[in-house]
Design a protein around this motif. Structure first.
Motif, mmCIF file in Angstrom:
data_model
loop_
_atom_site.group_PDB
_atom_site.id
_atom_site.type_symbol
_atom_site.label_atom_id
_atom_site.label_comp_id
_atom_site.label_asym_id
_atom_site.label_seq_id
_atom_site.Cartn_x
_atom_site.Cartn_y
_atom_site.Cartn_z
ATOM 1 N N ARG A 139 0.835 -1.213 0.000
ATOM 2 C CA ARG A 139 0.000 0.000 0.000
ATOM 3 C C ARG A 139 0.865 1.257 0.000
ATOM 4 O O ARG A 139 0.570 2.230 -0.705
ATOM 5 C CB ARG A 139 -0.930 0.003 1.205
ATOM 6 C CG ARG A 139 -2.076 -0.966 1.075
ATOM 7 C CD ARG A 139 -2.990 -0.885 2.281
ATOM 8 N NE ARG A 139 -4.053 -1.885 2.203
ATOM 9 C CZ ARG A 139 -4.744 -2.319 3.235
ATOM 10 N NH1 ARG A 139 -4.489 -1.833 4.450
ATOM 11 N NH2 ARG A 139 -5.679 -3.220 3.085
ATOM 12 N N LEU A 140 1.927 1.262 0.811
ATOM 13 C CA LEU A 140 2.824 2.419 0.843
ATOM 14 C C LEU A 140 3.506 2.615 -0.505
ATOM 15 O O LEU A 140 3.650 3.746 -0.989
ATOM 16 C CB LEU A 140 3.876 2.254 1.941
ATOM 17 C CG LEU A 140 3.411 2.517 3.364
ATOM 18 C CD1 LEU A 140 4.505 2.111 4.355
ATOM 19 C CD2 LEU A 140 3.044 3.980 3.547
ATOM 20 N N GLU A 141 3.956 1.506 -1.118
ATOM 21 C CA GLU A 141 4.586 1.599 -2.438
ATOM 22 C C GLU A 141 3.606 2.165 -3.457
ATOM 23 O O GLU A 141 3.969 3.025 -4.270
ATOM 24 C CB GLU A 141 5.089 0.220 -2.892
ATOM 25 C CG GLU A 141 6.297 -0.270 -2.140
ATOM 26 C CD GLU A 141 6.672 -1.703 -2.463
ATOM 27 O OE1 GLU A 141 7.809 -2.092 -2.123
ATOM 28 O OE2 GLU A 141 5.842 -2.440 -3.051
ATOM 29 N N ASP A 142 2.364 1.703 -3.405
ATOM 30 C CA ASP A 142 1.348 2.227 -4.317
ATOM 31 C C ASP A 142 1.090 3.706 -4.047
ATOM 32 O O ASP A 142 0.931 4.505 -4.973
ATOM 33 C CB ASP A 142 0.035 1.439 -4.174
ATOM 34 C CG ASP A 142 0.141 0.030 -4.720
ATOM 35 O OD1 ASP A 142 1.118 -0.256 -5.453
ATOM 36 O OD2 ASP A 142 -0.748 -0.800 -4.394
ATOM 37 N N HIS A 143 1.092 4.107 -2.796
ATOM 38 C CA HIS A 143 0.802 5.497 -2.409
ATOM 39 C C HIS A 143 1.885 6.458 -2.892
ATOM 40 O O HIS A 143 1.588 7.568 -3.332
ATOM 41 C CB HIS A 143 0.649 5.577 -0.892
ATOM 42 C CG HIS A 143 0.319 6.953 -0.398
ATOM 43 N ND1 HIS A 143 -0.892 7.559 -0.633
ATOM 44 C CD2 HIS A 143 1.064 7.834 0.318
ATOM 45 C CE1 HIS A 143 -0.888 8.758 -0.093
ATOM 46 N NE2 HIS A 143 0.293 8.953 0.506
ATOM 47 N N VAL A 144 3.154 6.026 -2.802
ATOM 48 C CA VAL A 144 4.238 6.924 -3.222
ATOM 49 C C VAL A 144 4.672 6.677 -4.652
ATOM 50 O O VAL A 144 5.581 7.334 -5.150
ATOM 51 C CB VAL A 144 5.462 6.833 -2.275
ATOM 52 C CG1 VAL A 144 5.150 7.370 -0.912
ATOM 53 C CG2 VAL A 144 6.014 5.439 -2.214
ATOM 54 N N GLY A 145 4.065 5.736 -5.318
ATOM 55 C CA GLY A 145 4.357 5.502 -6.724
ATOM 56 C C GLY A 145 5.528 4.576 -6.982
ATOM 57 O O GLY A 145 6.094 4.590 -8.065
ATOM 58 N N ILE A 146 5.894 3.775 -6.027
ATOM 59 C CA ILE A 146 6.967 2.796 -6.234
ATOM 60 C C ILE A 146 6.309 1.493 -6.676
ATOM 61 O O ILE A 146 5.317 1.052 -6.123
ATOM 62 C CB ILE A 146 7.760 2.552 -4.929
ATOM 63 C CG1 ILE A 146 8.385 3.850 -4.437
ATOM 64 C CG2 ILE A 146 8.823 1.485 -5.140
ATOM 65 C CD1 ILE A 146 9.048 3.694 -3.080
ATOM 66 N N LYS A 147 6.884 0.888 -7.689
ATOM 67 C CA LYS A 147 6.299 -0.336 -8.215
ATOM 68 C C LYS A 147 6.966 -1.588 -7.648
ATOM 69 O O LYS A 147 6.913 -2.642 -8.218
ATOM 70 C CB LYS A 147 6.426 -0.368 -9.748
ATOM 71 C CG LYS A 147 5.718 0.742 -10.423
ATOM 72 C CD LYS A 147 4.432 0.232 -10.952
ATOM 73 C CE LYS A 147 3.775 1.378 -11.721
ATOM 74 N NZ LYS A 147 2.531 1.094 -12.227
ATOM 75 N N GLY A 148 7.649 -1.477 -6.530
ATOM 76 C CA GLY A 148 8.310 -2.637 -5.934
ATOM 77 C C GLY A 148 9.683 -2.824 -6.512
ATOM 78 O O GLY A 148 10.353 -1.879 -6.879
ATOM 79 N N GLU A 149 10.149 -4.044 -6.642
ATOM 80 C CA GLU A 149 11.497 -4.339 -7.079
ATOM 81 C C GLU A 149 11.661 -4.255 -8.587
ATOM 82 O O GLU A 149 12.749 -4.400 -9.104
ATOM 83 C CB GLU A 149 11.903 -5.734 -6.592
ATOM 84 C CG GLU A 149 11.974 -5.829 -5.083
ATOM 85 C CD GLU A 149 12.419 -7.193 -4.600
ATOM 86 O OE1 GLU A 149 13.005 -7.927 -5.402
ATOM 87 O OE2 GLU A 149 12.155 -7.521 -3.439
ATOM 88 N N ASP A 150 10.590 -4.008 -9.367
ATOM 89 C CA ASP A 150 10.688 -3.973 -10.812
ATOM 90 C C ASP A 150 11.343 -2.703 -11.325
ATOM 91 O O ASP A 150 11.892 -2.682 -12.407
ATOM 92 C CB ASP A 150 9.289 -4.105 -11.442
ATOM 93 C CG ASP A 150 8.679 -5.464 -11.162
ATOM 94 O OD1 ASP A 150 9.445 -6.382 -10.822
ATOM 95 O OD2 ASP A 150 7.446 -5.590 -11.276
ATOM 96 N N ASN A 151 11.318 -1.579 -10.578
ATOM 97 C CA ASN A 151 11.787 -0.294 -11.072
ATOM 98 C C ASN A 151 13.090 0.149 -10.410
ATOM 99 O O ASN A 151 13.288 1.320 -10.174
ATOM 100 C CB ASN A 151 10.728 0.791 -10.818
ATOM 101 C CG ASN A 151 9.626 0.740 -11.839
ATOM 102 O OD1 ASN A 151 9.791 0.124 -12.872
ATOM 103 N ND2 ASN A 151 8.530 1.394 -11.536
ATOM 104 N N HIS A 152 13.989 -0.717 -10.108
ATOM 105 C CA HIS A 152 15.272 -0.332 -9.518
ATOM 106 C C HIS A 152 16.140 0.265 -10.603
ATOM 107 O O HIS A 152 16.232 -0.250 -11.705
ATOM 108 C CB HIS A 152 15.976 -1.554 -8.923
ATOM 109 C CG HIS A 152 15.370 -1.964 -7.603
ATOM 110 N ND1 HIS A 152 16.093 -2.646 -6.699
ATOM 111 C CD2 HIS A 152 14.144 -1.799 -7.059
ATOM 112 C CE1 HIS A 152 15.340 -2.905 -5.634
ATOM 113 N NE2 HIS A 152 14.149 -2.392 -5.871
ATOM 114 N N GLU A 153 16.803 1.391 -10.272
ATOM 115 C CA GLU A 153 17.726 2.001 -11.229
ATOM 116 C C GLU A 153 19.124 1.490 -10.936
ATOM 117 O O GLU A 153 19.584 1.496 -9.816
ATOM 118 C CB GLU A 153 17.691 3.527 -11.087
ATOM 119 C CG GLU A 153 16.347 4.099 -11.490
ATOM 120 C CD GLU A 153 16.340 5.612 -11.354
ATOM 121 O OE1 GLU A 153 17.422 6.224 -11.417
ATOM 122 O OE2 GLU A 153 15.253 6.161 -11.176
ATOM 123 N N ASP A 154 19.803 1.030 -11.971
ATOM 124 C CA ASP A 154 21.157 0.503 -11.789
ATOM 125 C C ASP A 154 22.194 1.481 -12.257
ATOM 126 O O ASP A 154 22.120 2.218 -13.107
ATOM 127 C CB ASP A 154 21.323 -0.830 -12.575
ATOM 128 C CG ASP A 154 20.466 -1.936 -11.935
ATOM 129 O OD1 ASP A 154 20.505 -2.041 -10.715
ATOM 130 O OD2 ASP A 154 19.813 -2.662 -12.684
#
Length: 97
Positions: A82-97
């Motif tokens: 829920r927090l990830e959805d609230h702040v717009g984080i899509k979980g581990e799929d959107n990590h920047e390398d």
């Protein structure tokens, strides 16, 4: 009447003495060896049963704690999602390398 040089009365006496001796030996063996052994086995069995009941209680308590932790983990997972959805984080799929 004789048999191997002994009368029937003498044979009866000999057999009686042997039977009494074997009976006395058997009774002594029971009193000296078997009765204490049975007592020790019963004590050991009682101790094992008590320990088994304690372990069963411990396992039940541990199982209950595990269920509580599983529920908390599930709740945390939902809250993080829920927090990830609230702040717009899509979980581990959107990590920047």
């Amino acid at each position: 009447m004789t048999f191997f040089g002994y009368t029937i009365g003498e044979w009866a006496q000999a057999v009686s003495i042997i039977v009494v001796g074997v009976s006395a030996g058997s009774w002594l063996f029971k009193k000296i060896a078997l009765d204490p052994l049975r007592s020790d086995i019963q004590t050991l069995s009682d101790t094992i049963n008590r320990q088994l009941k304690l372990h069963e209680r411990s396992l039940a308590d541990l199982s209950q704690h595990l269920k509580t932790h599983d529920n908390e983990l599930g709740s945390h997972s939902v809250r993080i999602t829920r927090l990830e959805d609230h702040v717009g984080i899509k979980g581990e799929d959107n990590h920047e390398d």
